[in-house]
Design a protein around this motif. Structure first.
Motif, PDB file in Angstrom:
ATOM      1  N   MET A 211     -12.269  69.909 -43.222  1.00 42.28           N
ATOM      2  CA  MET A 211     -12.652  68.550 -42.885  1.00 42.28           C
ATOM      3  C   MET A 211     -11.832  67.565 -43.723  1.00 42.28           C
ATOM      4  O   MET A 211     -11.502  67.831 -44.863  1.00 42.28           O
ATOM      5  CB  MET A 211     -14.132  68.400 -43.212  1.00 42.28           C
ATOM      6  CG  MET A 211     -14.919  67.498 -42.314  1.00 42.28           C
ATOM      7  SD  MET A 211     -15.097  68.148 -40.666  1.00 42.28           S
ATOM      8  CE  MET A 211     -14.828  66.677 -39.764  1.00 42.28           C
ATOM      9  N   ALA A 212     -11.537  66.419 -43.154  1.00 40.29           N
ATOM     10  CA  ALA A 212     -10.774  65.400 -43.872  1.00 40.29           C
ATOM     11  C   ALA A 212     -11.614  64.782 -44.981  1.00 40.29           C
ATOM     12  O   ALA A 212     -12.801  64.567 -44.829  1.00 40.29           O
ATOM     13  CB  ALA A 212     -10.314  64.322 -42.904  1.00 40.29           C
ATOM     14  N   ARG A 213     -10.958  64.551 -46.098  1.00 39.50           N
ATOM     15  CA  ARG A 213     -11.608  63.900 -47.238  1.00 39.50           C
ATOM     16  C   ARG A 213     -10.944  62.564 -47.486  1.00 39.50           C
ATOM     17  O   ARG A 213      -9.732  62.420 -47.337  1.00 39.50           O
ATOM     18  CB  ARG A 213     -11.447  64.750 -48.503  1.00 39.50           C
ATOM     19  CG  ARG A 213     -12.240  66.019 -48.515  1.00 39.50           C
ATOM     20  CD  ARG A 213     -11.956  66.861 -49.765  1.00 39.50           C
ATOM     21  NE  ARG A 213     -10.549  67.216 -49.923  1.00 39.50           N
ATOM     22  CZ  ARG A 213      -9.651  66.545 -50.648  1.00 39.50           C
ATOM     23  NH1 ARG A 213      -9.984  65.495 -51.330  1.00 39.50           N
ATOM     24  NH2 ARG A 213      -8.403  66.953 -50.728  1.00 39.50           N
ATOM     25  N   ARG A 214     -11.716  61.628 -47.914  1.00 43.50           N
ATOM     26  CA  ARG A 214     -11.223  60.297 -48.250  1.00 43.50           C
ATOM     27  C   ARG A 214     -10.590  60.346 -49.647  1.00 43.50           C
ATOM     28  O   ARG A 214     -11.179  60.906 -50.577  1.00 43.50           O
ATOM     29  CB  ARG A 214     -12.406  59.327 -48.247  1.00 43.50           C
ATOM     30  CG  ARG A 214     -11.991  57.923 -48.296  1.00 43.50           C
ATOM     31  CD  ARG A 214     -12.199  57.282 -46.920  1.00 43.50           C
ATOM     32  NE  ARG A 214     -11.784  55.905 -47.005  1.00 43.50           N
ATOM     33  CZ  ARG A 214     -10.742  55.416 -46.357  1.00 43.50           C
ATOM     34  NH1 ARG A 214     -10.062  56.163 -45.534  1.00 43.50           N
ATOM     35  NH2 ARG A 214     -10.397  54.168 -46.509  1.00 43.50           N
ATOM     36  N   LEU A 215      -9.414  59.743 -49.795  1.00 37.75           N
ATOM     37  CA  LEU A 215      -8.735  59.697 -51.083  1.00 37.75           C
ATOM     38  C   LEU A 215      -8.936  58.333 -51.734  1.00 37.75           C
ATOM     39  O   LEU A 215      -9.340  57.371 -51.079  1.00 37.75           O
ATOM     40  CB  LEU A 215      -7.241  59.958 -50.913  1.00 37.75           C
ATOM     41  CG  LEU A 215      -6.842  61.299 -50.306  1.00 37.75           C
ATOM     42  CD1 LEU A 215      -5.327  61.450 -50.323  1.00 37.75           C
ATOM     43  CD2 LEU A 215      -7.500  62.452 -51.016  1.00 37.75           C
ATOM     44  N   ARG A 216      -8.625  58.267 -53.012  1.00 43.98           N
ATOM     45  CA  ARG A 216      -8.706  57.009 -53.749  1.00 43.98           C
ATOM     46  C   ARG A 216      -7.661  56.034 -53.187  1.00 43.98           C
ATOM     47  O   ARG A 216      -6.523  56.413 -52.920  1.00 43.98           O
ATOM     48  CB  ARG A 216      -8.436  57.267 -55.227  1.00 43.98           C
ATOM     49  CG  ARG A 216      -8.653  56.059 -56.104  1.00 43.98           C
ATOM     50  CD  ARG A 216      -8.615  56.417 -57.591  1.00 43.98           C
ATOM     51  NE  ARG A 216      -7.241  56.497 -58.083  1.00 43.98           N
ATOM     52  CZ  ARG A 216      -6.678  57.597 -58.547  1.00 43.98           C
ATOM     53  NH1 ARG A 216      -7.350  58.737 -58.608  1.00 43.98           N
ATOM     54  NH2 ARG A 216      -5.439  57.583 -58.994  1.00 43.98           N
ATOM     55  N   THR A 217      -8.043  54.797 -53.011  1.00 46.68           N
ATOM     56  CA  THR A 217      -7.131  53.772 -52.519  1.00 46.68           C
ATOM     57  C   THR A 217      -6.221  53.322 -53.655  1.00 46.68           C
ATOM     58  O   THR A 217      -6.704  52.956 -54.723  1.00 46.68           O
ATOM     59  CB  THR A 217      -7.923  52.567 -51.962  1.00 46.68           C
ATOM     60  OG1 THR A 217      -8.733  53.028 -50.879  1.00 46.68           O
ATOM     61  CG2 THR A 217      -6.996  51.485 -51.465  1.00 46.68           C
ATOM     62  N   VAL A 218      -4.916  53.385 -53.404  1.00 50.11           N
ATOM     63  CA  VAL A 218      -3.930  52.951 -54.393  1.00 50.11           C
ATOM     64  C   VAL A 218      -2.953  51.988 -53.729  1.00 50.11           C
ATOM     65  O   VAL A 218      -2.792  51.991 -52.509  1.00 50.11           O
ATOM     66  CB  VAL A 218      -3.173  54.150 -55.019  1.00 50.11           C
ATOM     67  CG1 VAL A 218      -4.115  55.030 -55.816  1.00 50.11           C
ATOM     68  CG2 VAL A 218      -2.444  54.963 -53.956  1.00 50.11           C
TER      69      VAL A 218
ATOM     70  N   PRO B 273      -6.241  70.377 -50.013  1.00 56.51           N
ATOM     71  CA  PRO B 273      -7.156  70.595 -51.137  1.00 56.51           C
ATOM     72  C   PRO B 273      -6.593  70.077 -52.457  1.00 56.51           C
ATOM     73  O   PRO B 273      -5.395  70.157 -52.715  1.00 56.51           O
ATOM     74  CB  PRO B 273      -7.305  72.123 -51.166  1.00 56.51           C
ATOM     75  CG  PRO B 273      -6.096  72.652 -50.483  1.00 56.51           C
ATOM     76  CD  PRO B 273      -5.662  71.611 -49.497  1.00 56.51           C
ATOM     77  N   GLY B 274      -7.469  69.499 -53.262  1.00 63.48           N
ATOM     78  CA  GLY B 274      -7.102  69.090 -54.614  1.00 63.48           C
ATOM     79  C   GLY B 274      -6.432  67.737 -54.737  1.00 63.48           C
ATOM     80  O   GLY B 274      -6.246  67.242 -55.842  1.00 63.48           O
ATOM     81  N   LEU B 275      -6.056  67.128 -53.637  1.00 62.29           N
ATOM     82  CA  LEU B 275      -5.380  65.835 -53.678  1.00 62.29           C
ATOM     83  C   LEU B 275      -6.408  64.717 -53.842  1.00 62.29           C
ATOM     84  O   LEU B 275      -7.424  64.694 -53.149  1.00 62.29           O
ATOM     85  CB  LEU B 275      -4.587  65.635 -52.382  1.00 62.29           C
ATOM     86  CG  LEU B 275      -3.687  64.416 -52.283  1.00 62.29           C
ATOM     87  CD1 LEU B 275      -2.649  64.390 -53.403  1.00 62.29           C
ATOM     88  CD2 LEU B 275      -2.990  64.407 -50.927  1.00 62.29           C
ATOM     89  N   ARG B 276      -6.144  63.804 -54.785  1.00 64.48           N
ATOM     90  CA  ARG B 276      -7.057  62.682 -55.031  1.00 64.48           C
ATOM     91  C   ARG B 276      -6.475  61.340 -54.598  1.00 64.48           C
ATOM     92  O   ARG B 276      -7.204  60.444 -54.203  1.00 64.48           O
ATOM     93  CB  ARG B 276      -7.398  62.616 -56.515  1.00 64.48           C
ATOM     94  CG  ARG B 276      -8.200  63.782 -57.010  1.00 64.48           C
ATOM     95  CD  ARG B 276      -8.509  63.605 -58.483  1.00 64.48           C
ATOM     96  NE  ARG B 276      -9.232  64.742 -59.000  1.00 64.48           N
ATOM     97  CZ  ARG B 276      -9.024  65.279 -60.187  1.00 64.48           C
ATOM     98  NH1 ARG B 276      -8.121  64.762 -61.009  1.00 64.48           N
ATOM     99  NH2 ARG B 276      -9.729  66.316 -60.588  1.00 64.48           N
ATOM    100  N   ALA B 277      -5.148  61.186 -54.699  1.00 63.09           N
ATOM    101  CA  ALA B 277      -4.465  59.951 -54.306  1.00 63.09           C
ATOM    102  C   ALA B 277      -3.007  60.286 -54.033  1.00 63.09           C
ATOM    103  O   ALA B 277      -2.426  61.147 -54.699  1.00 63.09           O
ATOM    104  CB  ALA B 277      -4.565  58.906 -55.412  1.00 63.09           C
TER     105      ALA B 277
END
Length: 159
Positions: free
Chosen positions: A1-8, A96-100
């Motif tokens: 499933m798609a996860r939302r990342l931090r907005t940069v 997986p594991g990506l935050r931004a």
């Protein structure tokens, strides 16, 4: 499933924990290269083989991109400066594991063509960082191959 990342924003290229920068030269002029990057998004798979599908969204303000291996990105364009810069951040992904993640393409006239610089600014978990460290050489090779194919596509005589 798609996860939302931090907005940069663009400043993330100055503060990202992971910063990979690659550059290559092409014969085409900066405005021609820019159009291929920003205006002809659907052609990316023809020259950047890691990309299997690229679709503009929101009237060009965003993109949906699929990579080999099944990774998907939903992106927002954060800089569209014709002939100079094209940048986008990833808003959602299944990686997986990506935050931004922010990617920036800078174009600089070099007298005979264009210097293309790709910056990959990211944040992620420890395992993600480790994998990216290992993948760095492959990413550089993939970038250089893609830019070479793009150059051939842009400088080929019209049929």
């Amino acid at each position: 499933m798609a996860r939302r990342l931090r907005t940069v924003g663009l400043e993330f290229t100055d503060s990202a924990p992971i910063l990979l920068v690659f550059a290559a030269e092409v014969s085409a002029a900066p405005d021609v290269v820019y159009r291929a990057l920003a205006d002809d998004v659907t052609s990316w798979p023809s020259w950047f083989t890691a990309v299997t599908r690229a679709t503009p969204t929101d009237g060009g303000a965003g993109r949906e991109v699929r990579l080999r291996g099944g990774v998907r990105f939903r992106e927002t364009v954060v800089a569209a400066e014709p002939g100079e810069r094209y940048a986008y951040r990833v808003d959602e992904t299944n990686a997986p594991g990506l935050r931004a993640l922010l990617e920036e393409w800078r174009l600089t006239a070099d007298g005979t063509g264009t210097r293309v610089q790709w910056t990959f600014a990211a944040d992620g978990t420890g395992p993600f960082r480790a994998v990216l460290g290992i993948a760095r050489l492959g990413m550089g090779r993939s970038f250089r191959d893609a830019v070479r194919r793009l150059d051939g596509r842009l400088t080929a005589p019209a049929a």
